[in-house]
Design an enzyme around this catalytic site. Structure first.
Site, PDB file in Angstrom:
ATOM      1  N   ASP A 366       0.700  -1.338   0.079  1.00  0.00           N
ATOM      2  CA  ASP A 366      -0.136  -0.100   0.070  1.00  0.00           C
ATOM      3  C   ASP A 366       0.795   1.124   0.031  1.00  0.00           C
ATOM      4  O   ASP A 366       2.118   1.100  -0.334  1.00  0.00           O
ATOM      5  CB  ASP A 366      -0.856  -0.193   1.319  1.00  0.00           C
ATOM      6  CG  ASP A 366      -2.352   0.639   0.875  1.00  0.00           C
ATOM      7  OD1 ASP A 366      -2.283   1.903   1.026  1.00  0.00           O
ATOM      8  OD2 ASP A 366      -3.356   0.197   0.527  1.00  0.00           O
ATOM      9  N   ARG A 443      -5.819  16.266   3.417  1.00  0.00           N
ATOM     10  CA  ARG A 443      -4.682  15.216   3.704  1.00  0.00           C
ATOM     11  C   ARG A 443      -3.364  15.781   3.085  1.00  0.00           C
ATOM     12  O   ARG A 443      -2.502  14.979   2.663  1.00  0.00           O
ATOM     13  CB  ARG A 443      -5.405  14.021   3.055  1.00  0.00           C
ATOM     14  CG  ARG A 443      -4.623  12.846   3.852  1.00  0.00           C
ATOM     15  CD  ARG A 443      -4.650  11.597   3.129  1.00  0.00           C
ATOM     16  NE  ARG A 443      -4.023  10.534   3.845  1.00  0.00           N
ATOM     17  CZ  ARG A 443      -3.690   9.325   3.556  1.00  0.00           C
ATOM     18  NH1 ARG A 443      -3.643   8.879   2.151  1.00  0.00           N
ATOM     19  NH2 ARG A 443      -3.228   8.336   4.351  1.00  0.00           N
ATOM     20  N   TRP A 477      -6.127   1.644  -6.990  1.00  0.00           N
ATOM     21  CA  TRP A 477      -6.077   3.037  -7.392  1.00  0.00           C
ATOM     22  C   TRP A 477      -6.872   3.858  -6.300  1.00  0.00           C
ATOM     23  O   TRP A 477      -8.169   3.935  -6.391  1.00  0.00           O
ATOM     24  CB  TRP A 477      -6.915   3.108  -8.816  1.00  0.00           C
ATOM     25  CG  TRP A 477      -6.792   4.282  -9.442  1.00  0.00           C
ATOM     26  CD1 TRP A 477      -7.400   5.597  -9.253  1.00  0.00           C
ATOM     27  CD2 TRP A 477      -6.127   4.674 -10.568  1.00  0.00           C
ATOM     28  NE1 TRP A 477      -7.216   6.513 -10.034  1.00  0.00           N
ATOM     29  CE2 TRP A 477      -6.406   6.111 -10.943  1.00  0.00           C
ATOM     30  CE3 TRP A 477      -5.256   4.110 -11.493  1.00  0.00           C
ATOM     31  CZ2 TRP A 477      -5.920   6.959 -12.092  1.00  0.00           C
ATOM     32  CZ3 TRP A 477      -4.690   4.662 -12.544  1.00  0.00           C
ATOM     33  CH2 TRP A 477      -4.772   6.117 -12.778  1.00  0.00           C
ATOM     34  N   ASP A 478      -6.335   4.785  -5.759  1.00  0.00           N
ATOM     35  CA  ASP A 478      -6.782   5.433  -4.485  1.00  0.00           C
ATOM     36  C   ASP A 478      -6.951   6.821  -4.976  1.00  0.00           C
ATOM     37  O   ASP A 478      -6.339   7.442  -5.883  1.00  0.00           O
ATOM     38  CB  ASP A 478      -5.892   5.553  -3.273  1.00  0.00           C
ATOM     39  CG  ASP A 478      -6.686   5.620  -2.052  1.00  0.00           C
ATOM     40  OD1 ASP A 478      -7.784   5.895  -2.004  1.00  0.00           O
ATOM     41  OD2 ASP A 478      -5.963   5.029  -1.095  1.00  0.00           O
ATOM     42  N   ASN A 480      -7.623  10.261  -2.423  1.00  0.00           N
ATOM     43  CA  ASN A 480      -7.932  10.508  -1.056  1.00  0.00           C
ATOM     44  C   ASN A 480      -8.284  12.218  -0.546  1.00  0.00           C
ATOM     45  O   ASN A 480      -8.061  12.522   0.490  1.00  0.00           O
ATOM     46  CB  ASN A 480      -6.745  10.193  -0.018  1.00  0.00           C
ATOM     47  CG  ASN A 480      -6.604   8.705  -0.019  1.00  0.00           C
ATOM     48  OD1 ASN A 480      -7.708   8.161   0.482  1.00  0.00           O
ATOM     49  ND2 ASN A 480      -5.553   7.976  -0.062  1.00  0.00           N
ATOM     50  N   ASP A 548     -12.782   2.036   4.509  1.00  0.00           N
ATOM     51  CA  ASP A 548     -11.691   2.286   5.170  1.00  0.00           C
ATOM     52  C   ASP A 548     -12.023   1.677   6.783  1.00  0.00           C
ATOM     53  O   ASP A 548     -10.948   1.392   7.648  1.00  0.00           O
ATOM     54  CB  ASP A 548     -11.015   3.740   5.639  1.00  0.00           C
ATOM     55  CG  ASP A 548      -9.983   4.094   4.518  1.00  0.00           C
ATOM     56  OD1 ASP A 548      -9.647   3.040   3.716  1.00  0.00           O
ATOM     57  OD2 ASP A 548      -9.814   5.345   4.273  1.00  0.00           O
TER      58      ASP A 548
END
Ligand code: GLA
Length: 727
Positions: A366, A443, A477-478, A480, A548
């Protein structure tokens, strides 16, 4: 034949599975909706519409019937300004500033199947699966053409709708509102169902009575979002899982959306779904066209369960990438909760070594593997392995996986850029921002401007470089953060309202290019968990990290809610540690496994810390998962007890031929003197005899479904029961 034009009654008769959808050409080529409901043999339903004289409802100049008013007429795709005061489906602004349009039917085309359009997620079907009706409408004064698409599935109660504008005039036209679908229903006796949420709390089911005025869900976040899902359903107040009428609407789109139901003065409901008109505009140059996303609608009188099973079949067979529809999925172990950013080569070796021999297929590395990424303040955009943590790049890690019989997967967040990154030093202008205004961070990161071709190409080549260089079978594929300061330096001022939609179109171009180029790689969608869990992502990626929040008790609600609209195989669910990292709850290992196992399965923990007993459980669970995986991939899902209604939850999966099934039952907090729970199963064949392995007993399907089973009393909190059922 799913689509018929009945000449005598001048009506269109659409038959999707067990549902019919009917509208007709009324005087002067206006489209009037007549019926959407249970399947009927083709017939003349013209009697279902009769104009009534209504005060304050204007009659257009060309009306033959003096009582006719668009304001009191159920319509297919209404506009504002010539008689209907309700919400329009579309709104165009012309050169002279006028925003009145009047589209009338010109002709229609019927064609077999639905073929792919480049960079456009939608359901797809062969000539045997579906037919598509295209209504060609025109506003002659404006020189505009409007095509309304209805893709009707032969064996499913599902119709896909979208709209396309073509500018045939010599002047640019501004599209201000472009809903994918508008539907007028004749009464308002419904509950409004939505899937609301938050980060770590996605897609919770909420059901409220419909009332006068508008009820809606929408996103202004630049993504479909955790908070409001582009899904609504109207169910009769007495509709349950097993019976009753329900209409579902699900938009195949990843950006700003709006789904609404508006109850008017005559107690009729107008439903609309599409791109959120907030912050949206599109300049349509002469000769150009604009297509809305597709919205799927489902009708059934067999309850919420049947609604979901229709969507599950539709998405598994006609939306998810074809290579994965029938393919078994890897059981993964993901490094995030095991080590977060804190790892080096040696630690990863240890994790990989201890994941070996457990029946796990893929190790997924990750966040934290790339240049200087030791926390979330830095490095997004610099997609090369960090030489400090990984002195041998990914090569040694992949080799270690191979030695242990594991494949290798990797995490990317390609749409983002950190201010502290080499990419930002080189291309500060690539970050989304409004000139002269500060960046808003979320973030600690910024978003790349995906409307730009150079940025799209950068992302494609950065991800391709890694996938070409290394043996990688899986990509997470994130995404955030959501998008602020919506603006692109490359768009002229009058096109800035196009930014959010162009971002999504840029994303689809990137995803289509990469998933086509790397067809052997399983791409998994993610956005802080389930923040961009939408049907359009499913078009490119067969599974999406559901949340999450990996706590088993929270996951019951999240997975139950998500299952309203999505097949189980689309949801990734992992077993994590206790105390859980998101909510601190301690639950039994077995319950955590049982909750995760009805989805695309895996682990999110440090395998070095598993006890021998737990390792044995992992082995057994993985074997068991392989046994029931065909059910997860292809079976029919039945929700038996809702976690939103009490301290219990239960669901089961039944094979299409009704020979195999698995049932899970979960309890949250235990109570003293608990009542004996009698649970009725569902979806079985009443005439067959079924053996329940865990009980060593056999019962008829009728007994299991109509009388039910008395479940054993459970001692302690958060316990689960699993029954393996075979005919
Ligand atoms: C998001 C994802 C997590 C993990 C982190 C890494 O929150 O949902 O699963 O990948 O990012 O930063």
């Amino acid at each position: 034949m799913s689509i018929r034009f009945l000449k005598e009654s001048q009506s269109f008769f659409l038959t999707a599975g067990d549902s019919s959808y009917v509208f007709k050409l009324h005087e002067n080529n206006r489209l009037v909706s007549l019926y959407y409901g249970k399947r009927l043999p083709p017939c003349d339903l013209s009697h279902l519409f009769k104009a009534q004289p209504r005060s304050f409802s204007p009659t257009p100049a060309d009306a033959i019937d003096p009582s006719f008013s668009p304001d009191a007429t159920p319509q297919e795709y209404p506009f504002f300004g010539n008689g209907d005061f309700r919400l329009p489906a579309g709104k165009l602004i012309f050169e002279n500033g006028s925003f009145i349009s009047d589209f009338r039917y010109v002709s229609h085309t019927i064609r077999k199947g639905q073929e792919a359009i480049p960079y456009f997620p939608q359901t797809l079907g062969s000539a045997e699966d579906c037919e598509t009706l295209i209504l060609h409408l025109a506003d002659e004064t404006a020189g505009m053409e409007l095509n309304l698409y209805y893709t009707v599935y032969e064996n499913l109660n599902a119709i896909g709708r979208k709209a396309e504008w073509i500018n045939r005039s010599e002047k640019a036209v501004q599209i201000d509102r472009a809903m994918s679908l508008s539907l007028d229903l004749p009464d308002d006796g419904f509950d409004f169902l939505q899937l609301y949420g938050a980060h770590c709390k996605e897609r919770h089911l909420e059901r409220t009575a419909l009332h006068h005025g508008m009820q809606s869900v929408e996103s202004r976040r630049g993504a479909s979002g955790h908070m409001n899902h582009p899904f609504i359903a109207l169910a009769r107040p007495d509709t349950t899982e097993e019976k009753g009428e329900v209409y579902a609407f699900h938009l195949i789109y990843s950006g700003n959306h709006l789904c609404l139901a508006d109850v008017d003065q005559f107690d009729t409901v107008r439903v609309q779904c599409g791109i959120n008109p907030f912050g949206f505009g599109w300049e349509l140059a002469p000769g150009k066209s604009f297509m809305t996303p597709e919205c799927v609608m489902v009708y059934t009188d067999a309850g919420l369960g049947a609604m979901s099973r229709t969507l599950h079949d539709l998405y598994r067979d006609h939306l998810a990438p074809s290579a994965y529809r029938n393919a078994s999925r890897p059981i993964v172990i993901n490094s995030w909760e095991a080590s977060y950013f804190d790892f080096d080569e040696e630690k990863l070796f240890q994790i990989i070594d201890s994941a070996a021999g457990l029946g796990i297929d893929t190790f997924v590395l990750d966040d934290g593997w790339f240049l200087g990424r030791n926390n979330d303040f830095t490095s997004l955009g610099d997609w090369t392995p960090d030489p400090v943590k990984l002195p041998n790049g990914l090569t040694s890690i992949i080799a270690r996986c191979k030695q242990n019989g594991l494949q290798f997967g990797i995490w990317f967040e390609p749409e983002m850029i950190s201010q502290k990154s080499k990419l930002f030093e080189l291309h500060p202008d690539w970050a989304v921002s409004v000139p002269g205004r500060p960046f808003t961070e979320s973030r600690h990161q910024l978003v790349l401007d995906l409307t730009r071709e150079d940025v799209q190409n950068f992302i494609i080549s950065a991800v391709s470089d890694i996938l070409n260089q290394y043996e990688i079978s899986y990509v997470k594929w994130d995404m955030n953060r959501h998008i602020t300061e919506c603006y692109s330096e490359t768009l002229p001022p009058h096109r800035q309202q196009e930014f959010s939609h162009r971002y999504i179109l840029g994303l689809y171009k990137i995803l289509e290019t990469l998933t086509n180029a790397f067809q052997d790689v399983l791409f998994e969608g993610c956005s802080g968990g389930g923040g961009r869990f939408d049907p359009a992502i499913l078009y490119y990626m067969p599974q999406i990290w559901t949340s999450d929040d990996s706590d088993a008790v929270e996951r019951m609600k999240i997975q139950y809610g998500t299952s309203l609209a999505y097949p189980l195989s689309a949801m990734t669910a992992h077993v994590s540690v206790a105390p859980n990292h998101q909510v601190g709850r301690v639950t039994p290992f077995t319950t955590r496994s049982d909750v995760a196992m009805s989805c695309s399965f895996g682990y999110e923990l440090d395998p070095r810390k598993l006890s021998e007993e737990e390792r044995e459980e992992v082995r057994k669970n993985n074997q068991y998962y392989r046994q029931i995986e065909p059910l997860v991939l292809h079976g029919d899902f039945y929700r038996l007890l809702s976690p939103f209604e009490g301290r219990t939850c239960s669901w089961m999966i039944v094979s299409k031929d009704k020979t195999k099934a698995v049932m899970w039952y979960f309890e949250s907090l235990t109570v003293p003197a608990p009542p004996v729970k009698r649970l009725r199963l569902a979806g079985l064949d009443p005439d067959r005899t079924y053996h329940i392995a865990e009980l060593g007993q056999s019962f008829t399907g009728a007994e299991l479904m109509y009388a039910g089973l008395n479940l054993p009393l459970l001692f302690g909190d958060f316990k689960s029961i699993r029954y393996t059922i075979t005919a």
